[in-house]
Scaffold this motif. Structure first.
Motif, PDB file in Angstrom:
ATOM      1  N   ASN A 111       0.822  -1.226   0.000  1.00  0.00           N
ATOM      2  CA  ASN A 111       0.000   0.000   0.000  1.00  0.00           C
ATOM      3  C   ASN A 111       0.850   1.267   0.000  1.00  0.00           C
ATOM      4  OD1 ASN A 111      -2.408  -1.604   0.224  1.00  0.00           O
ATOM      5  ND2 ASN A 111      -1.951  -1.840   2.413  1.00  0.00           N
ATOM      6  N   LEU A 112       1.942   1.243  -0.743  1.00  0.00           N
ATOM      7  CA  LEU A 112       2.768   2.440  -0.840  1.00  0.00           C
ATOM      8  C   LEU A 112       2.015   3.526  -1.602  1.00  0.00           C
ATOM      9  CD1 LEU A 112       6.393   1.259  -1.757  1.00  0.00           C
ATOM     10  CD2 LEU A 112       5.524   1.985   0.462  1.00  0.00           C
ATOM     11  N   SER A 113       2.165   4.743  -1.164  1.00  0.00           N
ATOM     12  CA  SER A 113       1.576   5.866  -1.896  1.00  0.00           C
ATOM     13  C   SER A 113       2.353   6.090  -3.185  1.00  0.00           C
ATOM     14  CB  SER A 113       1.630   7.128  -1.041  1.00  0.00           C
ATOM     15  OG  SER A 113       2.980   7.537  -0.868  1.00  0.00           O
ATOM     16  N   ASP A 114       1.732   6.784  -4.133  1.00  0.00           N
ATOM     17  CA  ASP A 114       2.431   7.115  -5.371  1.00  0.00           C
ATOM     18  C   ASP A 114       3.689   7.924  -5.079  1.00  0.00           C
ATOM     19  OD1 ASP A 114       0.483   5.822  -6.807  1.00  0.00           O
ATOM     20  OD2 ASP A 114      -0.589   7.648  -7.388  1.00  0.00           O
ATOM     21  N   GLU A 115       3.612   8.784  -4.083  1.00  0.00           N
ATOM     22  CA  GLU A 115       4.768   9.597  -3.724  1.00  0.00           C
ATOM     23  C   GLU A 115       5.906   8.739  -3.196  1.00  0.00           C
ATOM     24  OE1 GLU A 115       5.836  13.625  -1.122  1.00  0.00           O
ATOM     25  OE2 GLU A 115       3.981  12.513  -0.716  1.00  0.00           O
ATOM     26  N   ALA A 116       5.569   7.760  -2.379  1.00  0.00           N
ATOM     27  CA  ALA A 116       6.603   6.879  -1.831  1.00  0.00           C
ATOM     28  C   ALA A 116       7.246   6.034  -2.931  1.00  0.00           C
ATOM     29  CB  ALA A 116       6.009   5.980  -0.750  1.00  0.00           C
ATOM     30  N   ARG A 117       6.437   5.572  -3.883  1.00  0.00           N
ATOM     31  CA  ARG A 117       6.990   4.812  -5.003  1.00  0.00           C
ATOM     32  C   ARG A 117       7.911   5.685  -5.851  1.00  0.00           C
ATOM     33  NH1 ARG A 117       4.675  -0.185  -5.737  1.00  0.00           N
ATOM     34  NH2 ARG A 117       5.617  -0.289  -7.819  1.00  0.00           N
ATOM     35  N   ARG A 118       7.479   6.916  -6.113  1.00  0.00           N
ATOM     36  CA  ARG A 118       8.314   7.826  -6.898  1.00  0.00           C
ATOM     37  C   ARG A 118       9.631   8.100  -6.182  1.00  0.00           C
ATOM     38  NH1 ARG A 118       3.240  10.395  -8.034  1.00  0.00           N
ATOM     39  NH2 ARG A 118       3.610  11.891  -6.343  1.00  0.00           N
ATOM     40  N   GLN A 119       9.579   8.147  -4.864  1.00  0.00           N
ATOM     41  CA  GLN A 119      10.802   8.392  -4.098  1.00  0.00           C
ATOM     42  C   GLN A 119      11.782   7.230  -4.258  1.00  0.00           C
ATOM     43  OE1 GLN A 119      10.722   8.012   0.179  1.00  0.00           O
ATOM     44  NE2 GLN A 119      11.903   9.900   0.395  1.00  0.00           N
ATOM     45  N   ARG A 120      11.286   6.001  -4.204  1.00  0.00           N
ATOM     46  CA  ARG A 120      12.166   4.839  -4.395  1.00  0.00           C
ATOM     47  C   ARG A 120      12.831   4.906  -5.774  1.00  0.00           C
ATOM     48  NH1 ARG A 120      10.444   0.145  -1.219  1.00  0.00           N
ATOM     49  NH2 ARG A 120       9.391   0.983   0.627  1.00  0.00           N
ATOM     50  N   VAL A 121      12.031   5.255  -6.783  1.00  0.00           N
ATOM     51  CA  VAL A 121      12.573   5.385  -8.139  1.00  0.00           C
ATOM     52  C   VAL A 121      13.642   6.468  -8.182  1.00  0.00           C
ATOM     53  CG1 VAL A 121      12.032   6.010 -10.524  1.00  0.00           C
ATOM     54  CG2 VAL A 121      10.473   4.524  -9.247  1.00  0.00           C
ATOM     55  N   ALA A 122      13.327   7.627  -7.602  1.00  0.00           N
ATOM     56  CA  ALA A 122      14.221   8.784  -7.678  1.00  0.00           C
ATOM     57  C   ALA A 122      15.512   8.578  -6.908  1.00  0.00           C
ATOM     58  CB  ALA A 122      13.501  10.026  -7.157  1.00  0.00           C
ATOM     59  N   GLU A 123      15.446   7.894  -5.756  1.00  0.00           N
ATOM     60  CA  GLU A 123      16.629   7.788  -4.907  1.00  0.00           C
ATOM     61  C   GLU A 123      17.442   6.508  -5.124  1.00  0.00           C
ATOM     62  OE1 GLU A 123      16.669   9.074  -0.885  1.00  0.00           O
ATOM     63  OE2 GLU A 123      14.769  10.147  -1.075  1.00  0.00           O
ATOM     64  N   ILE A 124      16.828   5.485  -5.719  1.00  0.00           N
ATOM     65  CA  ILE A 124      17.543   4.220  -5.930  1.00  0.00           C
ATOM     66  C   ILE A 124      17.733   3.929  -7.421  1.00  0.00           C
ATOM     67  CG2 ILE A 124      17.563   1.744  -5.501  1.00  0.00           C
ATOM     68  CD1 ILE A 124      17.891   3.322  -2.949  1.00  0.00           C
ATOM     69  N   TYR A 125      16.633   3.832  -8.143  1.00  0.00           N
ATOM     70  CA  TYR A 125      16.706   3.396  -9.543  1.00  0.00           C
ATOM     71  C   TYR A 125      17.376   4.429 -10.444  1.00  0.00           C
ATOM     72  CZ  TYR A 125      15.158   2.178 -14.271  1.00  0.00           C
ATOM     73  OH  TYR A 125      15.113   1.894 -15.615  1.00  0.00           O
ATOM     74  N   GLU A 126      16.932   5.668 -10.402  1.00  0.00           N
ATOM     75  CA  GLU A 126      17.439   6.662 -11.342  1.00  0.00           C
ATOM     76  C   GLU A 126      18.934   6.911 -11.196  1.00  0.00           C
ATOM     77  OE1 GLU A 126      16.531   8.065 -14.041  1.00  0.00           O
ATOM     78  OE2 GLU A 126      14.552   7.152 -14.097  1.00  0.00           O
ATOM     79  N   PRO A 127      19.471   7.046  -9.991  1.00  0.00           N
ATOM     80  CA  PRO A 127      20.937   7.210  -9.893  1.00  0.00           C
ATOM     81  C   PRO A 127      21.705   6.020 -10.460  1.00  0.00           C
ATOM     82  CG  PRO A 127      19.873   7.897  -7.868  1.00  0.00           C
ATOM     83  CD  PRO A 127      18.820   7.222  -8.677  1.00  0.00           C
ATOM     84  N   PHE A 128      21.193   4.798 -10.202  1.00  0.00           N
ATOM     85  CA  PHE A 128      21.850   3.603 -10.729  1.00  0.00           C
ATOM     86  C   PHE A 128      21.785   3.597 -12.253  1.00  0.00           C
ATOM     87  CE2 PHE A 128      21.932  -0.777 -12.164  1.00  0.00           C
ATOM     88  CZ  PHE A 128      22.984  -1.334 -11.444  1.00  0.00           C
ATOM     89  N   ARG A 129      20.598   3.840 -12.790  1.00  0.00           N
ATOM     90  CA  ARG A 129      20.411   3.846 -14.244  1.00  0.00           C
ATOM     91  C   ARG A 129      21.326   4.870 -14.902  1.00  0.00           C
ATOM     92  NH1 ARG A 129      18.953   6.887 -17.782  1.00  0.00           N
ATOM     93  NH2 ARG A 129      18.352   8.501 -16.288  1.00  0.00           N
ATOM     94  N   GLN A 130      21.350   6.067 -14.343  1.00  0.00           N
ATOM     95  CA  GLN A 130      22.159   7.130 -14.933  1.00  0.00           C
ATOM     96  C   GLN A 130      23.647   6.816 -14.834  1.00  0.00           C
ATOM     97  OE1 GLN A 130      21.180  11.074 -13.615  1.00  0.00           O
ATOM     98  NE2 GLN A 130      23.015  11.982 -14.494  1.00  0.00           N
ATOM     99  N   ALA A 131      24.086   6.285 -13.697  1.00  0.00           N
ATOM    100  CA  ALA A 131      25.504   5.958 -13.530  1.00  0.00           C
ATOM    101  C   ALA A 131      25.946   4.894 -14.528  1.00  0.00           C
ATOM    102  CB  ALA A 131      25.769   5.494 -12.103  1.00  0.00           C
TER     103      ALA A 131
END
Length: 266
Positions: A111-131
């Motif tokens: 039951n994660l909020s959309d904001e919490a999901r976006r945060q996981r993407v922004a702080e974990i996935y996107e830095p990894f993807r970009q690196a």
């Protein structure tokens, strides 16, 4: 407002080792760690879940590090558990932030909020993807094309069903490197390798390959080891040596010197 997921003292969500390595191969290990950000308090999961294969790919990072050293090749790996965010999944994948992994419940992902999901993407996935994208770009030239190799492990038993293979060689629509490795595996004493095992592209496991290699025409393969073969240093040493030899021989077919910069495939 959702508070920051990672404290600055916890560092980046990824790490790059041997960034100046001379090999054209780039190793990737998305499921390298079982570390949890302090802010998530273990996601409410049981202690045995947080040490199990649900949280990370057992033996994968150590094996990837040994391969990186043997070949003088860069390695990028995820520093936090895939239960926080699985960097081998796109943000729209349901299992990018799993609520359950095989028999293991992950209460903190429910039951994660959309904001919490976006945060996981922004702080974990996107830095990894970009690196990873930047690492590949920095090592790409008309005469030098990187080879992307992702390193994973799988459990011997999954939902009560035994898996009898030692290693899987996975690919998406670009099967060139997997084909070469499979053809050479048996003559090198790896008789129980199998294509797209124990998963395949229909299971969503080739995201990194598709995103960073397939669309650019880069040779690529995903290697899955049975975790009980690489859960000790002895096993990691053995399979790193065997894999290095297999990669070296396979890439010779594409006129690629795995150990050093030089003429690469067109």
């Amino acid at each position: 407002m959702v508070r920051a997921l990672l404290d600055p003292s916890e560092g980046e969500p990824f790490e790059i080792e041997r960034a100046d390595g001379q090999s054209p191969v780039i190793f990737v290990c998305e499921h390298a760690s079982r570390t949890m950000p302090r802010s998530l308090s273990g996601l409410g999961a049981k202690a045995d879940t947080l040490t199990s294969h649900a949280a990370w790919d057992i033996g994968a990072l150590a094996t990837a590090q040994k391969l990186s050293a043997l070949l003088d090749a860069p390695l990028i790996h995820q520093r936090f558990s895939r239960l926080v965010y699985d960097c081998n999944r796109p943000p729209d994948a349901r299992d990018a932030i799993p609520e359950r992994s095989e028999i293991h419940a992950i209460p903190g992902n429910r039951n994660l909020s959309d904001e919490a999901r976006r945060q996981r993407v922004a702080e974990i996935y996107e830095p990894f993807r970009q690196a990873l994208a930047e690492l590949i770009a920095a090592r790409t030239a008309p005469s030098r094309q990187p080879v992307i190799v992702t390193i994973h492990s799988f459990t011997r038993v999954y939902f009560g069903i035994a898996r009898h293979r030692a290693i899987g060689l996975l690919h998406d629509r670009d099967r060139r490197l997997a084909d070469a490795m499979l053809q050479l595996a048996e003559e090198q004493g790896i008789s129980n390798a199998m294509r797209n095992y124990p998963y395949g592209p229909d299971d969503g496991v080739t995201h990194t390959l598709r995103l960073h290699a397939v669309q650019y025409g880069l040779l690529n393969v995903m290697i899955e080891y049975c975790s009980d073969l690489i859960d000790t240093e002895l096993g990691q040493d053995e399979w790193a040596r065997r894999t290095a030899r297999l990669l070296e021989t396979a890439l010779e077919r594409f006129h690629i010197d795995i150990h050093a910069a030089g003429p690469q495939q067109a």
